[in-house]
Enzyme design. Structure first.
Site, mmCIF file in Angstrom:
data_model
loop_
_atom_site.group_PDB
_atom_site.id
_atom_site.type_symbol
_atom_site.label_atom_id
_atom_site.label_comp_id
_atom_site.label_asym_id
_atom_site.label_seq_id
_atom_site.Cartn_x
_atom_site.Cartn_y
_atom_site.Cartn_z
ATOM 1 N N CYS A 95 82.662 19.833 -13.975
ATOM 2 C CA CYS A 95 81.609 20.866 -13.910
ATOM 3 C C CYS A 95 82.004 21.951 -12.920
ATOM 4 O O CYS A 95 81.806 23.133 -13.171
ATOM 5 C CB CYS A 95 80.283 20.292 -13.413
ATOM 6 S SG CYS A 95 79.869 18.699 -14.053
ATOM 7 N N ASP A 96 82.518 21.542 -11.763
ATOM 8 C CA ASP A 96 82.673 22.486 -10.654
ATOM 9 C C ASP A 96 84.120 22.834 -10.321
ATOM 10 O O ASP A 96 84.362 23.726 -9.500
ATOM 11 C CB ASP A 96 82.008 21.894 -9.391
ATOM 12 C CG ASP A 96 80.538 21.615 -9.630
ATOM 13 O OD1 ASP A 96 79.930 22.373 -10.400
ATOM 14 O OD2 ASP A 96 80.001 20.657 -9.062
ATOM 15 N N CYS A 144 81.092 16.139 -9.690
ATOM 16 C CA CYS A 144 81.600 16.345 -11.050
ATOM 17 C C CYS A 144 82.707 17.388 -11.071
ATOM 18 O O CYS A 144 82.439 18.593 -11.019
ATOM 19 C CB CYS A 144 80.445 16.763 -11.960
ATOM 20 S SG CYS A 144 80.973 17.087 -13.643
#
Ligand code: NDP
Length: 308
Positions: free
Chosen positions: A135-136, A132
């Protein structure tokens, strides 16, 4: 005992809950291990109708959840571990402890990101391997990363990461991208993205965190070439798998594991069991189409109960 059990809490599950609550069916929703579903790991959502300025995936899901609660949906934490659709009422075991009996069920368990199957993906999980970018990606500002895949997800993730990272490799196993034209163009026009066509990943290396990837170009061909790239992050964007493990042998699935529905309805091979969202949709996999399918499933379920 409930008239309507909804398994899953993405856009499909919550929308089904809104409709079923408003039809006075007092649905029970079992949220699963990731309440809100995949969208909670997404950044900005700009294509969900009704939000002209965009909205974060988490906020969107919180709004849908609140809307379902407002009409009386009974939303519970927990994961359905096992189901029995062979007898009526249907049974669903939650966290191996309790079971719920239901006259009808909506499955909205979604899908999850696929991995290549390399042992190194597990070894470096949370240490440079991610599924993701939104997200990261933040952790890789001014670093070098690689994205695997040639579809829309891969192009989207590569473009997103290029906004943060110093350089992005896009590792594509075929000599072309499968993504839509506009996505491909964005990748090709971005000077920070280098596309490695005809290339597969063999492994990852690094002391504790990912420091690089072992790659092979033209795998198995006479001009096969092994080489390494230095990277700090390795992002997988090679598609998804439906969350249907617990339904195997209970309802009809296609070869990929997606739930098969009848004609234009959300009815599955078991009368009284309906499916909505990514779990039954290998084609569109969009929040808005999942929400639409959740609406359809609740209407199909209500009609089923009325005719029973
Ligand atoms: P896709 O199935 O479209 O693409 C998967 C990609 O991963 C393909 O390029 C495939 O290669 C590659 N791949 C699969 N397995 C491997 C492997 N073992 N090794 C290397 N590469 C591999 O999945 P997406 O997640 O990209 O998209 C799913 C759906 O969601 C699509 O319908 C897409 O259009 C949609 N989508 C739309 C977006 C948007 O409109 N904003 C954003 C994201 C997704 P190959 O081509 O060789 O099979």
């Amino acid at each position: 005992m409930t008239k309507c059990l909804i398994i899953g809490s993405g856009p499909a599950g919550y929308t089904a809950a809104i409709y079923a609550s408003r039809a006075n069916l007092k649905p029970i929703v079992i949220e699963g291990f990731q309440p809100g579903g995949q969208l909670t790991t997404t950044g900005e959502v700009e294509n969900f109708p009704g939000y002209p300025e965009g909205i974060t995936g988490s906020e969107l899901m919180m709004d849908l959840r609140k809307q379902a609660l407002r009409f009386g949906a009974d939303i519970r934490a927990g994961k359905v571990e096992k189901v029995d659709f062979t007898q009526r009422p249907f049974k669903a075991w939650v966290d191996e402890e309790n079971y719920i009996e239901a006259e009808a069920v909506i499955i909205a368990t979604g899908a999850y990101a696929r991995y290549l199957g390399l042992p190194d993906e597990k070894k470096y999980a949370g240490m440079g391997v991610s599924t993701c970018a939104t997200c990261d990606g933040f952790f890789y500002r001014n670093r070098v990363v690689a994205v695997v895949g040639g579809g829309d997800s891969a192009c989207e993730e590569a473009t997103y990461l290029a906004g943060l990272a110093k350089k992005v490799y896009l590792i594509v196993r075929k000599p072309y991208l499968r993504a839509s034209h506009v996505m491909q163009q964005r990748v090709m026009d971005n000077p920070k993205i280098e596309v490695l066509f005809n290339t597969n990943t063999v492994g990852l290396f690094g002391e504790e965190y990912v420091e690089g990837a072992h790659l092979v170009e033209y795998k198995g061909e006479p001009n096969e070439r092994f080489f390494d790239i230095a990277i700090d992050g390795f992002f997988l964007a090679i598609g998804h798998k439906p969350n249907t493990e617990i339904f195997k042998g209970q309802i009809e699935l296609d070869d990929e594991g997606y739930i098969l529905t009848r004609g234009k309805s959300t009815a599955t091979s078991v009368e009284g069991v309906f499916a909505a969202g990514d779990v039954a949709d290998p084609v569109y996999q969009q929040a808005v189409s999942a929400a639409g399918a959740g609406c359809h499933a609740a209407i199909d379920l209500e009609r089923y109960l009325n005719t029973k």
